[in-house]
Motif scaffolding. Structure first.
Motif, PDB file in Angstrom:
ATOM      1  N   ASP A  56       9.280 -12.198 -18.465  1.00 54.96           N
ATOM      2  CA  ASP A  56       9.789 -11.716 -19.750  1.00 54.96           C
ATOM      3  C   ASP A  56       9.978 -10.203 -19.749  1.00 54.96           C
ATOM      4  O   ASP A  56      10.840  -9.684 -20.424  1.00 54.96           O
ATOM      5  N   GLY A  57       9.121  -9.506 -18.997  1.00 56.60           N
ATOM      6  CA  GLY A  57       9.208  -8.046 -18.914  1.00 56.60           C
ATOM      7  C   GLY A  57       9.851  -7.641 -17.607  1.00 56.60           C
ATOM      8  O   GLY A  57      10.979  -8.009 -17.295  1.00 56.60           O
ATOM      9  N   GLU A  58       9.109  -6.910 -16.794  1.00 62.58           N
ATOM     10  CA  GLU A  58       9.605  -6.477 -15.486  1.00 62.58           C
ATOM     11  C   GLU A  58       9.419  -7.597 -14.464  1.00 62.58           C
ATOM     12  O   GLU A  58       8.563  -8.454 -14.625  1.00 62.58           O
ATOM     13  N   ASP A  59      10.214  -7.564 -13.407  1.00 60.83           N
ATOM     14  CA  ASP A  59      10.076  -8.573 -12.360  1.00 60.83           C
ATOM     15  C   ASP A  59       8.696  -8.504 -11.723  1.00 60.83           C
ATOM     16  O   ASP A  59       8.122  -7.426 -11.560  1.00 60.83           O
ATOM     17  N   ASP A  60       8.169  -9.659 -11.346  1.00 61.98           N
ATOM     18  CA  ASP A  60       6.885  -9.763 -10.653  1.00 61.98           C
ATOM     19  C   ASP A  60       7.184  -9.744  -9.158  1.00 61.98           C
ATOM     20  O   ASP A  60       7.784 -10.675  -8.621  1.00 61.98           O
ATOM     21  N   LEU A  61       6.807  -8.673  -8.492  1.00 61.44           N
ATOM     22  CA  LEU A  61       7.095  -8.476  -7.066  1.00 61.44           C
ATOM     23  C   LEU A  61       5.879  -8.843  -6.226  1.00 61.44           C
ATOM     24  O   LEU A  61       4.747  -8.536  -6.607  1.00 61.44           O
ATOM     25  N   THR A  62       6.114  -9.443  -5.077  1.00 59.34           N
ATOM     26  CA  THR A  62       5.036  -9.772  -4.152  1.00 59.34           C
ATOM     27  C   THR A  62       5.495  -9.505  -2.730  1.00 59.34           C
ATOM     28  O   THR A  62       6.620  -9.841  -2.368  1.00 59.34           O
ATOM     29  N   MET A  63       4.617  -8.906  -1.935  1.00 58.40           N
ATOM     30  CA  MET A  63       4.859  -8.753  -0.500  1.00 58.40           C
ATOM     31  C   MET A  63       3.730  -9.446   0.250  1.00 58.40           C
ATOM     32  O   MET A  63       2.575  -9.387  -0.169  1.00 58.40           O
ATOM     33  N   THR A  64       4.094 -10.104   1.345  1.00 61.10           N
ATOM     34  CA  THR A  64       3.112 -10.732   2.222  1.00 61.10           C
ATOM     35  C   THR A  64       3.305 -10.184   3.628  1.00 61.10           C
ATOM     36  O   THR A  64       4.444 -10.067   4.093  1.00 61.10           O
ATOM     37  N   VAL A  65       2.206  -9.827   4.276  1.00 55.96           N
ATOM     38  CA  VAL A  65       2.221  -9.329   5.650  1.00 55.96           C
ATOM     39  C   VAL A  65       1.512 -10.356   6.526  1.00 55.96           C
ATOM     40  O   VAL A  65       0.421 -10.823   6.198  1.00 55.96           O
ATOM     41  N   TYR A  66       2.137 -10.715   7.628  1.00 57.30           N
ATOM     42  CA  TYR A  66       1.549 -11.604   8.629  1.00 57.30           C
ATOM     43  C   TYR A  66       1.261 -10.747   9.856  1.00 57.30           C
ATOM     44  O   TYR A  66       2.144 -10.015  10.316  1.00 57.30           O
ATOM     45  N   TYR A  67       0.034 -10.816  10.367  1.00 55.50           N
ATOM     46  CA  TYR A  67      -0.345  -9.900  11.442  1.00 55.50           C
ATOM     47  C   TYR A  67      -1.376 -10.524  12.381  1.00 55.50           C
ATOM     48  O   TYR A  67      -2.001 -11.538  12.071  1.00 55.50           O
ATOM     49  N   HIS A  68      -1.525  -9.880  13.539  1.00 58.00           N
ATOM     50  CA  HIS A  68      -2.540 -10.238  14.545  1.00 58.00           C
ATOM     51  C   HIS A  68      -3.475  -9.040  14.694  1.00 58.00           C
ATOM     52  O   HIS A  68      -3.046  -7.899  14.556  1.00 58.00           O
ATOM     53  N   ARG A  69      -4.701  -9.291  14.997  1.00 56.03           N
ATOM     54  CA  ARG A  69      -5.682  -8.204  15.180  1.00 56.03           C
ATOM     55  C   ARG A  69      -5.590  -7.564  16.556  1.00 56.03           C
ATOM     56  O   ARG A  69      -6.492  -6.912  17.002  1.00 56.03           O
ATOM     57  N   GLU A  70      -4.489  -7.728  17.235  1.00 58.46           N
ATOM     58  CA  GLU A  70      -4.266  -7.094  18.523  1.00 58.46           C
ATOM     59  C   GLU A  70      -3.630  -5.723  18.292  1.00 58.46           C
ATOM     60  O   GLU A  70      -2.890  -5.541  17.325  1.00 58.46           O
ATOM     61  N   PRO A  71      -3.883  -4.783  19.166  1.00 62.44           N
ATOM     62  CA  PRO A  71      -3.237  -3.464  19.016  1.00 62.44           C
ATOM     63  C   PRO A  71      -1.711  -3.593  19.091  1.00 62.44           C
ATOM     64  O   PRO A  71      -1.178  -4.495  19.739  1.00 62.44           O
TER      65      PRO A  71
END
Length: 74
Positions: A56-71
């Protein structure tokens, strides 16, 4: 085990701006996500996603990061 049958796990987390004024601020969400990635240390990012849901107001934004614990590869 052959290469086709090899399994792996990727870690992930999602972030959104707080509900209310500023919720649709893309630059603010990117800054928060960058800070969160810095806090993880030296990780290898596999993928990033961005989504926007109309509210109803501002857009609801979402970011998702997929990662590995490797350098990171350099």
């Amino acid at each position: 085990m052959n290469d086709e049958a090899r399994e792996w796990t990727v870690l992930h987390f999602s972030q959104s701006n707080p509900t209310g004024e500023g919720q649709g601020d893309v630059a603010a969400l990117l800054r928060h996500m960058a800070n969160s990635l810095d806090d993880l240390g030296d990780v290898q990012v596999q993928d990033l996603t961005f989504s926007s849901a109309v509210t109803d107001g501002e857009d609801d934004l979402t970011m998702t990061v997929y990662y590995h614990r490797e350098p990171r590869r350099r």
